[in-house]
Scaffold this active site. Structure first.
Site, PDB file in Angstrom:
ATOM      1  N   LYS A 162       0.834  -1.215   0.000  1.00 24.04           N
ATOM      2  CA  LYS A 162       0.000   0.000   0.000  1.00 24.04           C
ATOM      3  C   LYS A 162       0.864   1.259   0.000  1.00 24.04           C
ATOM      4  O   LYS A 162       2.068   1.192   0.270  1.00 24.04           O
ATOM      5  CB  LYS A 162      -0.939  -0.028   1.205  1.00 24.04           C
ATOM      6  CG  LYS A 162      -0.238  -0.018   2.548  1.00 24.04           C
ATOM      7  CD  LYS A 162      -1.151  -0.581   3.639  1.00 24.04           C
ATOM      8  CE  LYS A 162      -0.483  -0.489   4.994  1.00 24.04           C
ATOM      9  NZ  LYS A 162      -1.228  -1.230   6.023  1.00 24.04           N
TER      10      LYS A 162
ATOM     11  N   TYR B 290      14.842  30.575   8.020  1.00 21.53           N
ATOM     12  CA  TYR B 290      13.574  31.212   8.420  1.00 21.53           C
ATOM     13  C   TYR B 290      13.469  31.303   9.935  1.00 21.53           C
ATOM     14  O   TYR B 290      13.744  30.334  10.650  1.00 21.53           O
ATOM     15  CB  TYR B 290      12.392  30.408   7.881  1.00 21.53           C
ATOM     16  CG  TYR B 290      12.179  30.588   6.401  1.00 21.53           C
ATOM     17  CD1 TYR B 290      11.822  31.832   5.875  1.00 21.53           C
ATOM     18  CD2 TYR B 290      12.327  29.515   5.535  1.00 21.53           C
ATOM     19  CE1 TYR B 290      11.624  31.982   4.512  1.00 21.53           C
ATOM     20  CE2 TYR B 290      12.124  29.665   4.169  1.00 21.53           C
ATOM     21  CZ  TYR B 290      11.776  30.904   3.663  1.00 21.53           C
ATOM     22  OH  TYR B 290      11.582  31.056   2.312  1.00 21.53           O
TER      23      TYR B 290
END
Ligand SMILES: *Cc1c(COP(=O)(O)O)cnc(C)c1O
Length: 359
Positions: free
Chosen positions: A35, A255
């Site tokens: 999956k 940042y």
């Protein structure tokens, strides 16, 4: 060598892991769980390699149809079954097998008019309380499905562990006991173990094991490392240095200026960020590997770049930077980023280049 973010997938490692898993559970058949794009490793490429497993497991019908469209003819099990009865004709047409976990699915399946019967894996909720038939409803459901012409007989009987990654946790033994008690007297092959069950709970192996994470060479155990289980990491995630620069003591980096250089040093700016699937919340100090040596990231991870304190090390523009993989366990990066390896592997984004190699 690729300069861009690269997920290198080592198919020799993948096949090695299948063998390790087979040796751990020599009497069980393997349902390999593919999956979420084979846990980020590439659905079809991984499926094509796994010639020696007996079946594949996926979460959604789309994943199963992609496998069929890609020429995969092995049994495929929909681990959550069908979401709606209108999928049943496609399930028959594409020869898919279904997990049945809910009374509504039972009702829809017995009512349906199918061209031919399908394989059913009847899932019992033994304590995870997410999907599964309640133990007290098992006998009735089992009888109902046993007499349905839509169901190939005998069914397979399954359950799923909630805490098998914790060896001290008694919940796993309770789940095992409740499951065995519930199905006593019923006929059909049993499937219980995910990767953690395979590695940590041999008494749960049964007829079919359902490994996912371990196939990809990652430890399924809390605080585990692949090497403890003789597994080899399949994915190595890397990028490269796109700038080397000096910063002075007191300079704030990235940042928010969350990291301030405690002394004059050199930074490598690496072309990797959360836009590639590197976790934004990897804290300062999270290691990367450059020329086989560990260096800490500093400041915030941004979308396309991450800064690494390389001090006086001799590192050049263009140097390869390994984010995780061989020699830098994804388990360790996941712990630092306060997540699990599953999430890091699944989060690799579509702009990352994939390369399949063998050794
Ligand atoms: C995802 C899944 C697995 C595989 O789990 P791992 O921890 O990756 O081994 C097994 N069984 C079911 C039902 C699953 O949904």
């Amino acid at each position: 060598m690729s300069r861009r973010p690269l997920a290198q997938i080592n198919t020799s490692a993948l096949l090695h892991n299948v063998q390790v898993i087979r040796d751990m559970a020599p009497n069980s058949k393997i349902l390999a769980v593919l999956k979420a794009n084979a846990y980020g490793h590439g659905l079809l490429a991984v499926a094509a390699q796994l010639k020696d497993v007996q079946a594949f497991g996926v979460a959604r019908i789309d994943e199963a149809l992609m496998l069929r469209a890609g020429g995969i003819v092995k049994p495929i099990v929909l681990l959550e079954g069908f979401f709606h009865a209108d999928e049943l004709s496609q399930i028959v047409a594409s020869n898919l097998q279904v997990v049945i976990h809910h009374p509504a699915q039972v009702e829809a399946l017995v009512k349906a008019e199918l061209e031919s019967p399908i394989h059913v894996w009847l899932k019992i909720d033994s304590g995870m309380h997410r999907l599964g038939i309640l133990p007290e409803d098992f006998q009735a459901v089992y009888q109902q499905l046993s007499s349905s012409p839509n169901v190939l007989q005998p069914m397979r009987l399954m359950t799923h562990f909630a805490s098998a990654d914790e060896l001290e946790n008694q919940a796993t033994l309770k789940q095992l006991e409740l499951f065995q008690h519930t199905i006593a007297g019923a006929v059909g092959e049993l499937s219980i173990a995910n990767s953690a069950g395979v590695v940590g709970w041999p008494q749960s192996h049964g007829d079919w094991i359902r490994p996912g994470l371990a196939l990809y060479g990652v430890s399924p155990m809390v605080e585990g490392r692949s090497a403890q289980h003789q597994l080899r990491p399949v994915m190595t995630f890397s990028s490269s240095v796109i700038a080397v620069r000096h910063v002075k003591k007191g300079d704030a980096v990235g940042y928010g200026g969350t990291w301030v250089a405690p002394k004059d040093t050199r930074l490598a700016v690496v072309a990797i960020g959360y836009g590639d699937g590197y976790p934004r919340n990897a804290p300062g100090g999270t290691p990367v590997l450059i020329n086989g040596q560990r260096f800490p990231i500093v400041g915030r991870v941004s979308m396309d770049m991450t800064t690494v304190d390389i001090g006086e090390a001799d590192i050049e523009h263009g140097a390869q930077v390994i984010l995780w993989g061989e020699h830098l366990p994804v388990e360790e990066i996941a712990e630092l980023a306060q997540t699990i390896p599953y999430e890091l592997l699944c989060n690799i984004t579509s702009r990352v280049q994939f390369r399949y190699i063998s050794d």
